[in-house]
Design a protein around this motif. Structure first.
Motif, PDB file in Angstrom:
ATOM      1  N   LYS A  84       0.848  -1.191   0.000  1.00 47.04           N
ATOM      2  CA  LYS A  84       0.000   0.000   0.000  1.00 47.04           C
ATOM      3  C   LYS A  84       0.880   1.237   0.000  1.00 47.04           C
ATOM      4  O   LYS A  84       1.944   1.276   0.607  1.00 47.04           O
ATOM      5  N   ILE A  85       0.417   2.286  -0.708  1.00 44.61           N
ATOM      6  CA  ILE A  85       1.159   3.529  -0.834  1.00 44.61           C
ATOM      7  C   ILE A  85       0.564   4.580   0.105  1.00 44.61           C
ATOM      8  O   ILE A  85      -0.637   4.859   0.053  1.00 44.61           O
ATOM      9  N   ASN A  86       1.417   5.158   0.955  1.00 46.39           N
ATOM     10  CA  ASN A  86       0.950   6.223   1.847  1.00 46.39           C
ATOM     11  C   ASN A  86       0.848   7.556   1.126  1.00 46.39           C
ATOM     12  O   ASN A  86      -0.159   8.253   1.217  1.00 46.39           O
ATOM     13  N   ARG A  87       1.891   7.920   0.415  1.00 51.35           N
ATOM     14  CA  ARG A  87       1.919   9.194  -0.306  1.00 51.35           C
ATOM     15  C   ARG A  87       2.980   9.140  -1.395  1.00 51.35           C
ATOM     16  O   ARG A  87       3.796   8.222  -1.435  1.00 51.35           O
ATOM     17  N   PHE A  88       2.954  10.136  -2.287  1.00 51.28           N
ATOM     18  CA  PHE A  88       3.915  10.217  -3.381  1.00 51.28           C
ATOM     19  C   PHE A  88       4.935  11.309  -3.082  1.00 51.28           C
ATOM     20  O   PHE A  88       4.605  12.360  -2.536  1.00 51.28           O
ATOM     21  N   GLU A  89       6.190  11.052  -3.442  1.00 51.35           N
ATOM     22  CA  GLU A  89       7.256  12.006  -3.167  1.00 51.35           C
ATOM     23  C   GLU A  89       8.182  12.122  -4.365  1.00 51.35           C
ATOM     24  O   GLU A  89       8.509  11.126  -5.011  1.00 51.35           O
ATOM     25  N   ILE A  90       8.608  13.361  -4.676  1.00 53.25           N
ATOM     26  CA  ILE A  90       9.505  13.590  -5.813  1.00 53.25           C
ATOM     27  C   ILE A  90      10.915  13.946  -5.363  1.00 53.25           C
ATOM     28  O   ILE A  90      11.819  14.052  -6.188  1.00 53.25           O
ATOM     29  N   ASP A  91      11.111  14.144  -4.048  1.00 51.53           N
ATOM     30  CA  ASP A  91      12.421  14.493  -3.510  1.00 51.53           C
ATOM     31  C   ASP A  91      12.886  13.361  -2.599  1.00 51.53           C
ATOM     32  O   ASP A  91      12.305  13.140  -1.534  1.00 51.53           O
ATOM     33  N   SER A  92      13.936  12.659  -3.000  1.00 49.66           N
ATOM     34  CA  SER A  92      14.396  11.490  -2.233  1.00 49.66           C
ATOM     35  C   SER A  92      14.807  11.863  -0.812  1.00 49.66           C
ATOM     36  O   SER A  92      14.741  11.036   0.098  1.00 49.66           O
ATOM     37  N   ASP A 103      18.919  14.149 -12.706  1.00 48.64           N
ATOM     38  CA  ASP A 103      17.932  13.147 -13.082  1.00 48.64           C
ATOM     39  C   ASP A 103      17.577  12.362 -11.827  1.00 48.64           C
ATOM     40  O   ASP A 103      18.439  11.725 -11.210  1.00 48.64           O
ATOM     41  N   GLY A 104      16.322  12.421 -11.446  1.00 46.68           N
ATOM     42  CA  GLY A 104      15.870  11.768 -10.221  1.00 46.68           C
ATOM     43  C   GLY A 104      16.120  10.270 -10.195  1.00 46.68           C
ATOM     44  O   GLY A 104      16.129   9.656  -9.111  1.00 46.68           O
ATOM     45  N   HIS A 105      16.345   9.656 -11.350  1.00 49.03           N
ATOM     46  CA  HIS A 105      16.595   8.212 -11.387  1.00 49.03           C
ATOM     47  C   HIS A 105      17.827   7.821 -10.556  1.00 49.03           C
ATOM     48  O   HIS A 105      17.893   6.711 -10.022  1.00 49.03           O
ATOM     49  N   GLN A 106      18.779   8.746 -10.440  1.00 52.56           N
ATOM     50  CA  GLN A 106      20.000   8.410  -9.702  1.00 52.56           C
ATOM     51  C   GLN A 106      19.773   8.358  -8.191  1.00 52.56           C
ATOM     52  O   GLN A 106      20.651   7.936  -7.437  1.00 52.56           O
ATOM     53  N   TYR A 107      18.568   8.762  -7.755  1.00 54.27           N
ATOM     54  CA  TYR A 107      18.264   8.756  -6.322  1.00 54.27           C
ATOM     55  C   TYR A 107      17.261   7.663  -5.930  1.00 54.27           C
ATOM     56  O   TYR A 107      16.784   7.632  -4.799  1.00 54.27           O
ATOM     57  N   ILE A 108      16.934   6.788  -6.875  1.00 55.39           N
ATOM     58  CA  ILE A 108      15.960   5.734  -6.598  1.00 55.39           C
ATOM     59  C   ILE A 108      16.436   4.819  -5.473  1.00 55.39           C
ATOM     60  O   ILE A 108      15.682   4.505  -4.543  1.00 55.39           O
ATOM     61  N   GLU A 109      17.681   4.393  -5.554  1.00 52.27           N
ATOM     62  CA  GLU A 109      18.204   3.489  -4.524  1.00 52.27           C
ATOM     63  C   GLU A 109      18.161   4.152  -3.142  1.00 52.27           C
ATOM     64  O   GLU A 109      17.800   3.510  -2.141  1.00 52.27           O
ATOM     65  N   ASP A 110      18.503   5.425  -3.099  1.00 51.48           N
ATOM     66  CA  ASP A 110      18.468   6.168  -1.836  1.00 51.48           C
ATOM     67  C   ASP A 110      17.043   6.216  -1.279  1.00 51.48           C
ATOM     68  O   ASP A 110      16.821   6.049  -0.072  1.00 51.48           O
ATOM     69  N   ALA A 111      16.054   6.424  -2.159  1.00 50.01           N
ATOM     70  CA  ALA A 111      14.659   6.479  -1.733  1.00 50.01           C
ATOM     71  C   ALA A 111      14.206   5.145  -1.154  1.00 50.01           C
ATOM     72  O   ALA A 111      13.491   5.101  -0.139  1.00 50.01           O
ATOM     73  N   ILE A 112      14.605   4.059  -1.784  1.00 52.56           N
ATOM     74  CA  ILE A 112      14.223   2.718  -1.307  1.00 52.56           C
ATOM     75  C   ILE A 112      14.850   2.448   0.066  1.00 52.56           C
ATOM     76  O   ILE A 112      14.204   1.910   0.963  1.00 52.56           O
ATOM     77  N   GLU A 113      16.092   2.867   0.227  1.00 57.37           N
ATOM     78  CA  GLU A 113      16.764   2.672   1.520  1.00 57.37           C
ATOM     79  C   GLU A 113      16.072   3.451   2.635  1.00 57.37           C
ATOM     80  O   GLU A 113      16.110   3.059   3.797  1.00 57.37           O
ATOM     81  N   LYS A 114      15.415   4.548   2.272  1.00 58.81           N
ATOM     82  CA  LYS A 114      14.707   5.357   3.271  1.00 58.81           C
ATOM     83  C   LYS A 114      13.290   4.850   3.537  1.00 58.81           C
ATOM     84  O   LYS A 114      12.574   5.441   4.337  1.00 58.81           O
ATOM     85  N   GLY A 115      12.872   3.794   2.833  1.00 60.39           N
ATOM     86  CA  GLY A 115      11.571   3.198   3.104  1.00 60.39           C
ATOM     87  C   GLY A 115      10.535   3.313   2.013  1.00 60.39           C
ATOM     88  O   GLY A 115       9.371   2.965   2.227  1.00 60.39           O
ATOM     89  N   ALA A 116      10.933   3.791   0.837  1.00 63.14           N
ATOM     90  CA  ALA A 116       9.979   3.862  -0.267  1.00 63.14           C
ATOM     91  C   ALA A 116       9.488   2.470  -0.637  1.00 63.14           C
ATOM     92  O   ALA A 116      10.282   1.529  -0.733  1.00 63.14           O
ATOM     93  N   VAL A 117       8.170   2.329  -0.834  1.00 61.50           N
ATOM     94  CA  VAL A 117       7.599   1.016  -1.163  1.00 61.50           C
ATOM     95  C   VAL A 117       7.718   0.707  -2.652  1.00 61.50           C
ATOM     96  O   VAL A 117       7.489  -0.423  -3.082  1.00 61.50           O
ATOM     97  N   GLY A 118       8.079   1.704  -3.431  1.00 63.72           N
ATOM     98  CA  GLY A 118       8.218   1.491  -4.866  1.00 63.72           C
ATOM     99  C   GLY A 118       8.634   2.772  -5.565  1.00 63.72           C
ATOM    100  O   GLY A 118       8.859   3.805  -4.928  1.00 63.72           O
ATOM    101  N   TYR A 119       8.728   2.710  -6.899  1.00 63.39           N
ATOM    102  CA  TYR A 119       9.212   3.858  -7.656  1.00 63.39           C
ATOM    103  C   TYR A 119       8.792   3.723  -9.115  1.00 63.39           C
ATOM    104  O   TYR A 119       8.536   2.624  -9.616  1.00 63.39           O
TER     105      TYR A 119
END
Length: 436
Positions: free
Chosen positions: A22-30, A48-64
């Motif tokens: 389940k998604i709580n909210r959407f975020e554009i800044d990792s 390019d925000g793609h270079q921060y995907i891994e960082d976002a996942i490490e912070k608890g993002a459920v997906g991207y």
């Protein structure tokens, strides 16, 4: 909304789906990602925000989202991450009972805050956070609108002709609100006529309209209700008093006298817009305004700060000719020793000198006791002041704060204003330090 539902909305493909979360909210800044968020990497001019995907996942993002076939868990492959964000925003918008779109040269954020304050006492509401009012801020605001909300209040900003029309295609508001038209951003728009045209694009969408009575001559809005001295909703007897601003709002045989705990004559025009929206939504446009007696202004937007012998009006968030004229009116209406601290009005292009000189002429004729100016463009204001003993131009904001302190025995009212890029709040921060 969960990942499987999101995939259908954006017509994407899963990348290494591990678990349908389940998604709580959407975020554009990792950097702001929290547990349960879904990260949307956008391509900017510098990154390019793609270079921060891994960082976002490490912070608890459920997906991207991704435009590339990456192997991080719970990704959704899309052709364009920005367009995917827009599709999510449109999907969430369609779940809202009624959407109110607001634009204007000045006053749109204050109107949004007032409207949210009133409507939240009547139904469930969600409003633009901060100034997320551009082509990225609007869809992310819609995307994060909670499900089963009655009213969404969406602020819409513009820097050129076509911007509001573009946002309108996303927001598709039910009620369109125009709060003001002035020379703000005229440098980007190219002319005042283009400002009128650009702001008027708000009326390309929606079945109902709200606007100041003096602007109706420029437009042909659908089902309009106007506000102002001679509007459908009348605004009268506005004045600054010791602990705020008072005024009368009247519609047909009903009226209410309000006192709002902010120093801002323009706030009653914004309240007129709120009354117009209440009318279109089927609520009593007068009685439901009573809750505003407890309204508190947003930080740096007319906020009243008591500091030693000083009463500071922090209106430092932004400035354009319309809002600066309003600020002059506010100080003119107040008793006691009055100090105006003003930084440059930016984004005025070739009109900058002319519009700063107009402000100078207003200040020259004002009852303001002392004027402190900062920035390259305010030099034109300085030149328009006949009595140079009541005006000073500064190259350093710290020096402004030091100069203000010299007036402590006068127990002055100090209004601080300037365009966002001038960061005039620095003067107030310096004062705080010096008065400790």
């Amino acid at each position: 909304m969960d990942l499987a539902q999101l995939k259908k909305i954006v017509n994407g493909e899963f990348l290494n789906l591990v678990e349908n979360k389940k998604i709580n909210r959407f975020e554009i800044d990792s950097r702001r990602v929290k547990e349960g968020d879904f990260f949307i990497p956008l391509k900017g001019q510098n990154a390019d925000g793609h270079q921060y995907i891994e960082d976002a996942i490490e912070k608890g993002a459920v997906g991207y989202f991704s435009e590339k076939p990456l192997n991080f868990k719970n990704g959704i492959l899309v052709k364009d991450t920005y367009q995917a964000l827009v599709e999510v925003g449109k999907h969430k918008r369609n779940q809202v009972k009624a959407v109110i779109g607001i634009t204007g040269t000045s006053g749109k954020t204050s109107t949004k805050e007032l409207m949210n304050y009133v409507l939240s006492n009547l139904a469930s509401t969600y409003a633009t956070q901060g100034n997320y009012n551009n082509e990225i801020g609007v869809p992310i605001t819609l995307a994060n609108t909670p499900e089963n909300i009655d009213f969404a209040i969406i602020e819409m900003g513009a820097g050129k002709v076509g911007d509001i029309d573009y946002l309108g295609k996303i927001v598709n508001q039910d009620i369109s609100v125009l709060v003001s038209v002035g020379h703000g951003h005229v440098g980007k728009f190219g002319s005042f006529e283009n400002v009128i045209k650009g702001k008027g694009e708000i009326f390309n969408y929606g079945d109902y309209s709200v606007l100041p009575s003096e602007l109706k001559k420029f437009y042909n809005p659908k089902n309009p209700i106007t506000y102002g001295e001679d509007g459908d909703i009348e605004i009268r007897d506005i004045k600054i008093v010791e602990d705020g601003t008072v005024g009368v709002i009247k519609y047909k045989n009903d009226k209410i006298e309000l006192k709002i705990p902010v120093y801002n004559i323009g706030v009653f025009k914004n309240i007129g817009a709120v009354a117009g929206v209440l009318y279109h939504l089927g609520y009593d446009p007068i009685k439901n305004l009573e809750v505003l007696k407890d309204f508190k202004s947003s930080s740096q937007r007319g906020e009243i700060i008591k500091m030693g012998n000083f009463t500071i009006i922090d209106d430092s968030y932004n400035a354009n000719p319309l809002s600066v004229k309003n600020a002059i009116d506010i100080l003119n209406s107040m008793e006691g020793f009055k100090i105006f601290v003003l930084g440059d009005m930016l984004e005025l292009g070739e009109y900058s000198q002319e519009l700063h000189r107009e402000i100078g002429k207003l200040l020259n004729a004002s009852y303001i006791d002392y004027i402190m100016l900062y920035g390259n463009e305010t030099k034109y204001i300085f030149e328009e002041i006949d009595d140079k003993s009541r005006v000073k131009h500064f190259d350093n904001k710290d020096n402004i704060a030091e100069d203000i302190l010299k007036f402590s025995n006068y127990q002055p009212v100090v209004l601080v204003k300037g365009s966002r890029g001038m960061k005039m709040e620095d003067v107030i921060l310096k004062l705080r330090v010096m008065l400790k």
